[in-house]
Scaffold this active site. Sequence first.
Site, PDB file in Angstrom:
ATOM      1  N   SER A  48       0.827  -1.211   0.000  1.00 19.97           N
ATOM      2  CA  SER A  48       0.000   0.000   0.000  1.00 19.97           C
ATOM      3  C   SER A  48       0.862   1.262   0.000  1.00 19.97           C
ATOM      4  CB  SER A  48      -0.931   0.036   1.219  1.00 19.97           C
ATOM      5  OG  SER A  48      -1.538  -1.208   1.428  1.00 19.97           O
ATOM      6  N   LYS A  58      -4.996  -4.158   0.737  1.00 20.58           N
ATOM      7  CA  LYS A  58      -5.760  -3.826  -0.468  1.00 20.58           C
ATOM      8  C   LYS A  58      -6.873  -2.826  -0.149  1.00 20.58           C
ATOM      9  CE  LYS A  58      -3.563  -6.275  -3.558  1.00 20.58           C
ATOM     10  NZ  LYS A  58      -2.561  -5.574  -4.411  1.00 20.58           N
ATOM     11  N   SER A 105      -0.067 -16.231 -11.173  1.00 17.75           N
ATOM     12  CA  SER A 105       1.234 -15.542 -11.234  1.00 17.75           C
ATOM     13  C   SER A 105       2.162 -16.146 -10.185  1.00 17.75           C
ATOM     14  CB  SER A 105       1.042 -14.064 -10.926  1.00 17.75           C
ATOM     15  OG  SER A 105       0.583 -13.939  -9.580  1.00 17.75           O
TER      16      SER A 105
HETATM   17  P1  NAI Z   1       3.736 -11.023  -9.833  1.00 20.64           P
HETATM   18  O1  NAI Z   1       4.551 -11.973  -9.039  1.00 20.64           O
HETATM   19  O2  NAI Z   1       3.862 -11.048 -11.313  1.00 20.64           O
HETATM   20  O3  NAI Z   1       3.998  -9.517  -9.394  1.00 20.64           O
HETATM   21  C1  NAI Z   1       4.359  -9.099  -8.120  1.00 20.64           C
HETATM   22  C2  NAI Z   1       5.689  -8.390  -8.265  1.00 20.64           C
HETATM   23  O4  NAI Z   1       5.977  -7.629  -7.093  1.00 20.64           O
HETATM   24  C3  NAI Z   1       6.861  -9.348  -8.454  1.00 20.64           C
HETATM   25  O5  NAI Z   1       7.517  -9.024  -9.662  1.00 20.64           O
HETATM   26  C4  NAI Z   1       7.765  -9.041  -7.275  1.00 20.64           C
HETATM   27  O6  NAI Z   1       9.122  -9.163  -7.592  1.00 20.64           O
HETATM   28  C5  NAI Z   1       7.372  -7.601  -6.973  1.00 20.64           C
HETATM   29  N1  NAI Z   1       7.718  -7.101  -5.649  1.00 20.64           N
HETATM   30  C6  NAI Z   1       7.461  -7.664  -4.438  1.00 20.64           C
HETATM   31  N2  NAI Z   1       7.935  -6.872  -3.456  1.00 20.64           N
HETATM   32  C7  NAI Z   1       8.497  -5.792  -4.054  1.00 20.64           C
HETATM   33  C8  NAI Z   1       9.170  -4.639  -3.578  1.00 20.64           C
HETATM   34  N3  NAI Z   1       9.387  -4.433  -2.263  1.00 20.64           N
HETATM   35  N4  NAI Z   1       9.627  -3.732  -4.472  1.00 20.64           N
HETATM   36  C9  NAI Z   1       9.446  -3.927  -5.789  1.00 20.64           C
HETATM   37  N5  NAI Z   1       8.815  -4.997  -6.306  1.00 20.64           N
HETATM   38  C10 NAI Z   1       8.358  -5.922  -5.443  1.00 20.64           C
HETATM   39  O7  NAI Z   1       2.229 -11.291  -9.360  1.00 20.64           O
HETATM   40  P2  NAI Z   1       0.836 -10.612  -9.735  1.00 20.64           P
HETATM   41  O8  NAI Z   1      -0.164 -11.537  -9.144  1.00 20.64           O
HETATM   42  O9  NAI Z   1       0.758 -10.290 -11.161  1.00 20.64           O
HETATM   43  O10 NAI Z   1       0.806  -9.282  -8.868  1.00 20.64           O
HETATM   44  C11 NAI Z   1       0.686  -7.982  -9.406  1.00 20.64           C
HETATM   45  C12 NAI Z   1      -0.403  -7.231  -8.681  1.00 20.64           C
HETATM   46  O11 NAI Z   1      -1.656  -7.814  -8.995  1.00 20.64           O
HETATM   47  C13 NAI Z   1      -0.290  -7.255  -7.152  1.00 20.64           C
HETATM   48  O12 NAI Z   1      -0.656  -6.001  -6.634  1.00 20.64           O
HETATM   49  C14 NAI Z   1      -1.330  -8.297  -6.778  1.00 20.64           C
HETATM   50  O13 NAI Z   1      -1.806  -8.131  -5.459  1.00 20.64           O
HETATM   51  C15 NAI Z   1      -2.395  -7.966  -7.811  1.00 20.64           C
HETATM   52  N6  NAI Z   1      -3.439  -8.975  -7.983  1.00 20.64           N
HETATM   53  C16 NAI Z   1      -3.131 -10.267  -8.316  1.00 20.64           C
HETATM   54  C17 NAI Z   1      -4.122 -11.219  -8.469  1.00 20.64           C
HETATM   55  C18 NAI Z   1      -3.784 -12.631  -8.850  1.00 20.64           C
HETATM   56  O14 NAI Z   1      -4.657 -13.523  -8.753  1.00 20.64           O
HETATM   57  N7  NAI Z   1      -2.590 -12.905  -9.320  1.00 20.64           N
HETATM   58  C19 NAI Z   1      -5.556 -10.886  -8.265  1.00 20.64           C
HETATM   59  C20 NAI Z   1      -5.782  -9.482  -7.956  1.00 20.64           C
HETATM   60  C21 NAI Z   1      -4.753  -8.590  -7.804  1.00 20.64           C
END
Ligand code: NAI
Length: 286
Positions: free
Chosen positions: A147, A190, A222
Site C-alpha cells: 500500500s 488492499k 502468477s
Molecule cells: P507477480 O509476481 O507477477 O507480481 C508481483 C511483483 O511484485 C513481483 O515481480 C515481485 O518481484 C514484486 N515485488 C514484491 N515486493 C516488491 C518490492 N518491495 N519492491 C518492488 N517490487 C516488489 O504477481 P501478480 O499476481 O501479477 O501481482 C501484481 C499485482 O496484482 C499485485 O498487486 C497483486 O496483489 C495484484 N493482484 C493479483 C491477483 C492474482 O490472482 N494474481 C488478483 C488481484 C490482484
Amino acid sequence: TGKRAFIAGVADDNGYGWAIAKSLAAAGAEILLGTWVPALNIFETSLRRGKFDESRLLPDGSLMEIAKVYALDAVFDSPEDVPEDIKTNKRYAGSSNWTVKEVAECVKEDFGSIDILVHSLANGPEVTKPLLETSRKGYLAAISASSYSYVSLLKHFLPIINPGGSSISLTYIASERIIPGYGGGMSSAKAALESDTRVLAFEAGRKHKVRVNTVSAGPLRSRAAKAIGFIDMMIDYSMANAPLQKELSAEEVGNTAAFLASPLASAITGAVIYVDNGLNAMGVGI
Ligand code: NAI
C-alpha cells in the site's frame, strides 16, 4: 501512442505487470520497468537470453521492446531508510539507486518525463496466516510493500508525470469481501490501496491533472499468487460461479490498463474497476 510508461513490479512474463506492459506497448507506448532488486539478475538474464521472446510477441507481429529495466525496492523511499543488512546483502550490493526516490530521479535523468505509472506489486510475508494469527511486523510489512509503496511511487513520480497522465494499481476483492486464505494483513493492505486511490485521485488530479485508478483483478496464476497457495481453488471457484464462465487472461487486465491510461478514459479517476469476469457482482455462488 507516443507515451512513456513506467511499470513497477515485473520480474517474469507470468504476472499482470508483464501483460500491462504488453498492452501498453501494443498501443504504442515506450516501456520502462521497475524490477524488485533480488529478482533483477535472473529477469535481465532471461530477457537477454531470449527466454521471454515468445511472450514478447505483440499483435502486429513485432516484439515488445523494453527501453530500460530499473532495479527497485518499493519498501525503501531513500538511501537513509535502508538498513545495514540489506545494504550488504549480496543480492542488493550489485545494484544501485533502487530506492523509490532514486529510481524516480534516474527516470527523470534518462527520459525527462513519463505519462503512465503502473504499480503491479505486492508482498505480505505472512499472507498464508489468518489475520488473527498475523504479527504486527507481518501486518505492517504487508501494508508497507503493498500500500504505502504506491503512495511513495506516486509521490516521487508525480513531478515527472505529464499533465493528463494516468496512474494505475492492482487490487483484489479481498479488500471488501471475506476471502479466507488471503491473510497476513493483505486484505487490509488492499483496502488501504483502494481508499488511497480515491484520496490520491483528488490530490494528483487537483495538483497535476493526473488520474488515479485501481483495477480489481480476478485470480491469475502468477508467481506471487502461487505463493499464497490457494490460486487454483480461486480460479476454479470463479469458473464455477462468475457470470462469465471462462478463465481470466492477464491480457484482459492489460487491455483495461491500456484503456484507463488512454484519452478514452479521460473522465475516469478515483475508481476501482473490476476485471474479474463479473465475480464481484455475485451474492452467492450458484
Ligand atoms: P507477480 O509476481 O507477477 O507480481 C508481483 C511483483 O511484485 C513481483 O515481480 C515481485 O518481484 C514484486 N515485488 C514484491 N515486493 C516488491 C518490492 N518491495 N519492491 C518492488 N517490487 C516488489 O504477481 P501478480 O499476481 O501479477 O501481482 C501484481 C499485482 O496484482 C499485485 O498487486 C497483486 O496483489 C495484484 N493482484 C493479483 C491477483 C492474482 O490472482 N494474481 C488478483 C488481484 C490482484
